[in-house]
Enzyme design. Structure first.
Site, PDB file in Angstrom:
ATOM      1  N   ASP A 230       0.832  -1.218   0.029  1.00 51.07           N
ATOM      2  CA  ASP A 230      -0.005  -0.034   0.055  1.00 51.07           C
ATOM      3  C   ASP A 230       0.762   1.194  -0.066  1.00 51.07           C
ATOM      4  OD1 ASP A 230      -2.251  -1.518   0.112  1.00 51.07           O
ATOM      5  OD2 ASP A 230      -1.962  -1.841   2.242  1.00 51.07           O
ATOM      6  N   LEU A 231       0.942   1.872  -0.902  1.00 50.18           N
ATOM      7  CA  LEU A 231       1.952   2.994  -1.164  1.00 50.18           C
ATOM      8  C   LEU A 231       1.770   4.136  -0.207  1.00 50.18           C
ATOM      9  CD1 LEU A 231       4.154   4.257  -3.312  1.00 50.18           C
ATOM     10  CD2 LEU A 231       2.283   5.313  -4.371  1.00 50.18           C
ATOM     11  N   ASP A 232       2.880   4.349   0.390  1.00 56.87           N
ATOM     12  CA  ASP A 232       3.136   5.306   1.392  1.00 56.87           C
ATOM     13  C   ASP A 232       1.989   5.165   2.662  1.00 56.87           C
ATOM     14  OD1 ASP A 232       5.260   6.750   0.316  1.00 56.87           O
ATOM     15  OD2 ASP A 232       3.826   7.788  -1.165  1.00 56.87           O
ATOM     16  N   GLU A 233       1.761   3.826   2.990  1.00 54.47           N
ATOM     17  CA  GLU A 233       0.742   3.746   3.939  1.00 54.47           C
ATOM     18  C   GLU A 233       1.286   2.410   4.897  1.00 54.47           C
ATOM     19  OE1 GLU A 233      -3.261   3.021   2.789  1.00 54.47           O
ATOM     20  OE2 GLU A 233      -3.053   4.564   1.188  1.00 54.47           O
TER      21      GLU A 233
END
Length: 288
Positions: A230-233
């Protein structure tokens, strides 16, 4: 005459929460002449998980062999179903740094490493651009330029080859402006750290500080986190913010933001080096 260096160790553990864990660890160390210099623990009652970090040194000559300590502690770990790690306090994690064109995070890490304030071994710097070669090699660190050349798969194969060949423990994305593939993210689960500005998800993409300036943003910050699919999460390790007002230009905000990014990433890397960060599902436990 220099005083001899006193050997010391750090024990970290994660397991299902139950009565007797702290007592078992303390008894184990006491029986072997271990003097506890720092101990922190946390029970996540909602998840039913227990987390602990213990730093200790020998009170007498009985405790001198790390391998023997590990072999003996295995019985305690098995009894409580622990995921545990025991290392000498002076063992430095090996880190590979990835960067694109922005120098602020890389330069800060290199400076802290060179001055001895960041206890890590930097195994090399990889980049999809040539821009950071000069500062990297000036510090005596190998520089690996890996331009994608239209084939991101080959680029990632080369990156993981360097990571494994240098026996690196962590990959640090110091403003590396490439999205890692899901396969690589899974391969480096819990071993890849990223830094990004605080405007996500509001201002994704290009020129985020300029768009934040246009909206009159009053808080600038940065987040260091483990990388997930989950990109940047991913699980957050450290964050910081600084207030700005109507007088701040877009350039002011960029300057302030870069300073915060460098500081936050350095703190996160330092805590990981000191074995203070433990994963807890989608969160982290950070013993400061």
């Amino acid at each position: 005459m220099n005083n001899p260096v006193v050997p010391s160790w750090v024990l970290t553990l994660v397991c299902a929460d139950r009565v007797g864990i702290v007592a078992a660890v303390s008894q184990f160390l006491a029986e072997r002449g271990g003097f506890i210099t720092d101990s922190q623990q946390y029970a996540d009652r909602e998840a039913g998980r227990f987390f602990m970090r213990v730093a200790f040194e020998p009170a007498d000559e009985r405790m001198v062999d790390t391998d023997r300590l590990r072999a003996d502690f295995a019985a305690v770990g098995s009894r409580f179903g622990m995921d545990w790690n025991l290392t000498t306090a002076f063992e430095r994690p090996r880190m590979l740094i990835a960067v694109s064109k922005g120098s602020h995070c890389l330069a800060d890490l290199l400076h802290r490493w060179q001055t001895g304030t960041l206890p890590i071994d930097i195994m090399g710097v990889v980049s999809n651009h040539p821009d950071m070669r000069r500062i990297t090699e000036w510090h005596g660190i190998p520089y690996h330029e890996l331009p994608p050349n239209g084939n991101k798969d080959n680029q990632e194969v080369a990156l993981i080859d360097i990571f494994e060949r240098t026996q690196s423990d962590y990959l640090i994305l110091a403003r590396y402006m490439q999205v890692l593939s899901e396969d690589l993210v899974k391969r480096l689960a819990g071993r890849c750290i990223n830094i990004h500005h605080s405007f996500l998800p509001g201002f994704k993409g290009a020129r985020p500080y300029h768009r934040a300036h246009e909206r009159g943003v009053k808080l600038i910050g940065a987040t260091a986190h483990f990388v997930t699919a989950d990109l940047d999460e991913g699980p957050i390790i450290e964050q910081a913010v600084e207030r700005v007002d109507h007088r701040a230009t877009a350039e002011d905000m960029i300057r302030i933001g870069r300073d915060i990014e460098a500081q936050v990433l350095a703190r996160a890397v330092g805590w990981i080096a000191d074995r203070r960060v433990l994963l807890n599902g989608s969160k982290t436990i950070v013993f400061r």
